[in-house]
Motif scaffolding. Structure first.
Motif, PDB file in Angstrom:
ATOM      1  N   GLN A   1       0.657  -1.243   0.207  1.00 20.51           N
ATOM      2  CA  GLN A   1       0.019  -0.118   0.004  1.00 20.51           C
ATOM      3  C   GLN A   1       1.087   1.367  -0.070  1.00 20.51           C
ATOM      4  O   GLN A   1       2.001   1.324   0.637  1.00 20.51           O
ATOM      5  N   VAL A   2       0.304   2.237  -0.846  1.00 19.42           N
ATOM      6  CA  VAL A   2       1.113   3.503  -0.705  1.00 19.42           C
ATOM      7  C   VAL A   2       0.272   4.566  -0.172  1.00 19.42           C
ATOM      8  O   VAL A   2      -0.871   4.462  -0.481  1.00 19.42           O
ATOM      9  N   VAL A   3       0.570   4.997   1.091  1.00 18.46           N
ATOM     10  CA  VAL A   3      -0.038   5.830   1.581  1.00 18.46           C
ATOM     11  C   VAL A   3       0.434   7.388   1.524  1.00 18.46           C
ATOM     12  O   VAL A   3       1.738   7.584   2.071  1.00 18.46           O
ATOM     13  N   ARG A   4      -0.185   8.475   1.194  1.00 20.16           N
ATOM     14  CA  ARG A   4       0.337   9.721   1.041  1.00 20.16           C
ATOM     15  C   ARG A   4      -0.589  10.599   1.521  1.00 20.16           C
ATOM     16  O   ARG A   4      -1.367  11.539   0.668  1.00 20.16           O
ATOM     17  N   LYS A   5      -0.396  10.994   2.966  1.00 21.48           N
ATOM     18  CA  LYS A   5      -1.515  11.953   3.314  1.00 21.48           C
ATOM     19  C   LYS A   5      -1.030  13.426   2.803  1.00 21.48           C
ATOM     20  O   LYS A   5      -1.997  14.178   2.778  1.00 21.48           O
ATOM     21  N   ASP A   6       0.228  13.666   2.809  1.00 21.01           N
ATOM     22  CA  ASP A   6       0.593  14.945   2.484  1.00 21.01           C
ATOM     23  C   ASP A   6       0.228  15.471   0.985  1.00 21.01           C
ATOM     24  O   ASP A   6      -0.133  16.509   0.662  1.00 21.01           O
ATOM     25  N   LEU A   7      -0.310  14.459   0.116  1.00 22.07           N
ATOM     26  CA  LEU A   7      -1.054  14.804  -1.195  1.00 22.07           C
ATOM     27  C   LEU A   7      -2.430  14.468  -1.127  1.00 22.07           C
ATOM     28  O   LEU A   7      -3.155  14.954  -2.147  1.00 22.07           O
ATOM     29  N   ASP A   8      -3.128  14.616   0.199  1.00 23.40           N
ATOM     30  CA  ASP A   8      -4.338  14.041  -0.031  1.00 23.40           C
ATOM     31  C   ASP A   8      -4.895  12.981  -0.665  1.00 23.40           C
ATOM     32  O   ASP A   8      -5.828  12.968  -1.181  1.00 23.40           O
TER      33      ASP A   8
END
Ligand code: FES
Length: 691
Positions: free
Chosen positions: A116-123
């Motif tokens: 899984q790739v999680v990118r909170k900074d990119l919404d």
């Protein structure tokens, strides 16, 4: 010696379990059970991608006891890897550690191919890596006189035997590099296989670096993320201005330029490709890698940017029937776009949807997944054109609406792009009509005694109003009664406040006096023309949304996502007061960041996502606003604040709207009567002097 018995192996987090002959490597056991474990080196103990974490103890849930002695002792290969690259104490290399008894093995995310790739900074929503480019190390049998086959054939044989990859074809530059690589690597090479089909790169020996770039080609800005293709991590992000602006501020003026100049299309194509190449240079320099390490690009852009980047004449997009040259996804060598990358690098271009709804919208859909929603979801990407997607898992519609550049600060007297010094937040006191505001780059509000000092510290004055600021100031002026529901600045209030000043036959509101916050601070007015420009833009957006709602026979939407640089900055409440978006539960209106760019990122890292968006785009229903007769009708209705007729129950739960003078039970004429009396203002004749 007695034969070892079978052992029970349980893998977490997948929960897959099964019996394997004792002595099986953990990696082989995993593969036999369909557990996802990465590898580049092909069990040579040198890539470390296959590291796992054995769990020891009693596992009543699984009915087994897992003990250290149930695995082969830590071996020389693992010790060598640990000494050279580091390997945590609790980890084993699954390609060399063997199962001797019952064992529970955890596969950490970084060892899974499909992590899984999680990118909170990119919404960005979490998404699953499904690499399009895979690296494989192989040992190739050296040639001998008895078996005179070509080196490429023997390389293919090794890839088939070791990796199970069949039906490969090789780029010519790979064939040229093959023999030197074999020689230098002593017949061990690493290859990059694209899409399980194309051999696009070869290196001598072991090689485990591969990078890609996700690119959003906007008409104003070109933005990119440089990504490690092996784990999905973003290593650098950068943006450059689209130099095509010198040929025309908006898309249609660029198409006009192409139509009026023989070499216009070539000039625009060269400009955008040069800027894109410069962006790649910036990104690789920031990370300290070489251009030749870029193996894959994924690109989104609106239809005109898409066509110009690809060197396709965009003039058919300038008039009905707005025919795209191609509406499927494209995969082509990066060299065909004149980009300096690895010679085998490929470009994936997301599919355009319709003449005005481009690959950027495909990116937005991929990022926001309205096609997976059960609730009716509206996604708007607001720029000089607003791209609108409405629907859910049953039906998905898309359209584009010509909002013009007002939301980006153009056509606004004190408008500017979002940059330090630009007013981005505004509040107007309902009684005194005095404003307070916040500018980009300064944390404190303008009515804070520390504001002047904070501005000075930021090295800026108050320089203008950006898109989110203009939305807020118009909405606040409406809520304060300075602007009527028809969008007229009420000159009678000049007697109440010196902030209302005459401006020809109309009035303006003084948001900020010149020099009031130090040098470089001009007088900032909200003029009648500014309000009109915003009304025209918001009415165009709303009318486009309304057309899609008509198609779905709905009066409401459940969820709203505001995408794009501007959309992400605007406050949902003010957007709704202005009537930019339909009435909706405010808690279900949220910013989506640069969803188009996020879509490019997801497509860069996932072949599965590419197949998904290609399928979704095929079934999106395209609505062409330019030829829909009801567009103008909806547009006229939407000129009022927040809307001439549509009810605002959700909005009115959180804010008191000024009483509508045009229609209402208290105006003595009953609802509808005033509406019938009042002639709508046709877009073409609307000016700042229509008061
Ligand atoms: S597969 Fe490369 S170290 Fe195990």
């Amino acid at each position: 010696m007695a034969e070892l018995a079978d052992a029970q192996v349980i893998f977490t987090p997948s929960g897959r379990r099964g019996r394997v002959p004792a002595g099986t490597t953990i990696l082989d056991a995993a593969r036999g059970l369909g557990v996802d474990i990465d590898s580049v080196c092909g069990t040579r103990g040198i890539c470390g991608r296959c590291a796992v974490v054995p769990a020891f103890g009693e596992f009543p849930k699984h009915g087994i006891t897992s003990e250290p002695s149930h695995l082969s002792p830590f071996g020389d290969v693992e010790a060598a890897y640990r000494a050279e690259h580091g390997l945590a104490d609790d980890r084993r290399l699954s390609c060399t550690a063997r199962v001797l008894g019952d064992a529970v093995i955890d596969v950490p995310p970084e060892s899974q191919v499909h992590r899984q790739v999680v990118r909170k900074d990119l919404d960005a929503r979490p998404f699953q890596l499904d690499p399009v480019v895979r690296l494989h190390t192989v040992d190739v049998t050296p040639p001998d006189l008895a078996t005179p086959t070509g080196d490429l054939g023997r390389l293919f044989d090794s890839l088939r035997a070791e990796w199970g990859i069949d039906g490969l074809r090789a780029d010519l530059h790979v064939i040229r590099a093959l023999q030197p690589a074999l020689e230098k690597g002593s017949y061990r090479v690493t290859v990059a296989v694209h899409g399980g089909r194309d051999l696009i790169a070869i290196w001598p020996g072991f090689h485990d670096r591969a990078f890609g770039v996700a690119i959003d080609v906007g008409s104003t800005t070109i933005a990119g993320h440089l990504v490690d293709l092996t784990d999905g991590s973003i290593l650098a992000s950068a943006g450059v201005m689209n130099p095509q602006i010198r040929f025309g501020e908006d898309l249609m003026s660029r198409v006009s330029y192409v139509m009026m100049h023989d070499d216009g299309a070539t000039a625009l194509t060269e400009a955008v490709r040069k800027a894109l190449d410069g962006l790649l240079a910036t990104l690789v320099n920031r990370v300290g890698i070489k251009r030749a390490e870029l193996l894959e690009l994924a690109i989104v852009g609106n239809p005109i940017m898409h066509h110009l980047l690809l060197g396709i004449d965009p003039t058919p997009l300038g008039s009905a029937p707005f025919a795209l040259a191609v509406d499927t996804a494209l995969e082509l060598p990066a060299s065909e776009l004149g980009l300096i990358t690895h010679p085998g690098a490929r470009v994936y271009v997301l599919p355009c949807i319709a003449g005005h709804v481009g690959a950027d919208t495909a990116g937005v859909i991929l990022a926001e997944e309205p096609h997976e929603a059960t609730d009716l979801t509206l996604v708007v990407d607001v720029g000089t054109n607003a791209e609108i997607v409405l629907g859910n898992r049953d039906r998905l519609l898309a359209a584009s609406s010509p909002t013009g550049p007002a939301f980006e600060g153009a056509q606004i007297s004190s408008g500017q792009r979002a940059a330090p010094g630009a007013i981005e937040r505004v509040r107007i006191d309902r009684d005194t009509l005095e404003p307070r505001f916040r500018v980009i780059g300064v944390e404190v509000w303008s009515d804070d005694p520390a504001f002047g000092a904070a501005l000075g510290a930021a090295g800026t004055g108050v320089t203008g109003i950006c898109g989110s600021g203009i939305i807020e100031v118009v909405a606040e002026l409406y809520l304060a009664g300075v602007i009527t529901a028809d969008g007229v600045i009420d000159g009678s209030l000049a007697a109440r406040t010196p902030r209302i000043v005459p401006d020809g036959r109309t009035f303006s509101y003084v948001l900020h006096e010149a020099g009031g916050a130090g040098p470089g601070s001009p007088r900032i007015l909200v003029t009648q023309n500014d309000v009109r420009a915003i009304q025209l833009a918001k009415a165009a957006l709303y009318a486009g949304v309304r057309l899609l709602m008509d198609q779905l026979a709905t009066e409401t939407v459940d969820e709203v996502r505001l995408a794009g640089a501007f959309g992400s900055q605007i406050d949902p409440l003010h957007a709704m007061v202005l009537g930019l978006i339909p009435d909706c539960d405010l808690s279900r209106v949220r910013a989506a960041g640069n969803a188009a760019g996020t879509g490019a990122l997801i497509a860069l890292l996932s072949g599965e996502a590419r197949r998904e968006i290609e399928g979704v785009v095929r079934r999106v229903e395209k609505i062409e606003t330019a030829v829909e007769p009801r567009f103008q009708e909806h547009f006229v209705e939407a000129m009022a604040l927040p809307h001439r007729t549509a009810p605002s129950p959700n909005l009115e739960r959180v804010v008191t709207l000024p009483r509508r003078a045009t229609a209402g039970p208290d105006d003595g004429a009953g609802p509808g009567a005033a509406r019938r009396r009042r002639r709508p203002v046709p877009a073409a004749t609307t000016t700042g002097d229509d008061r």
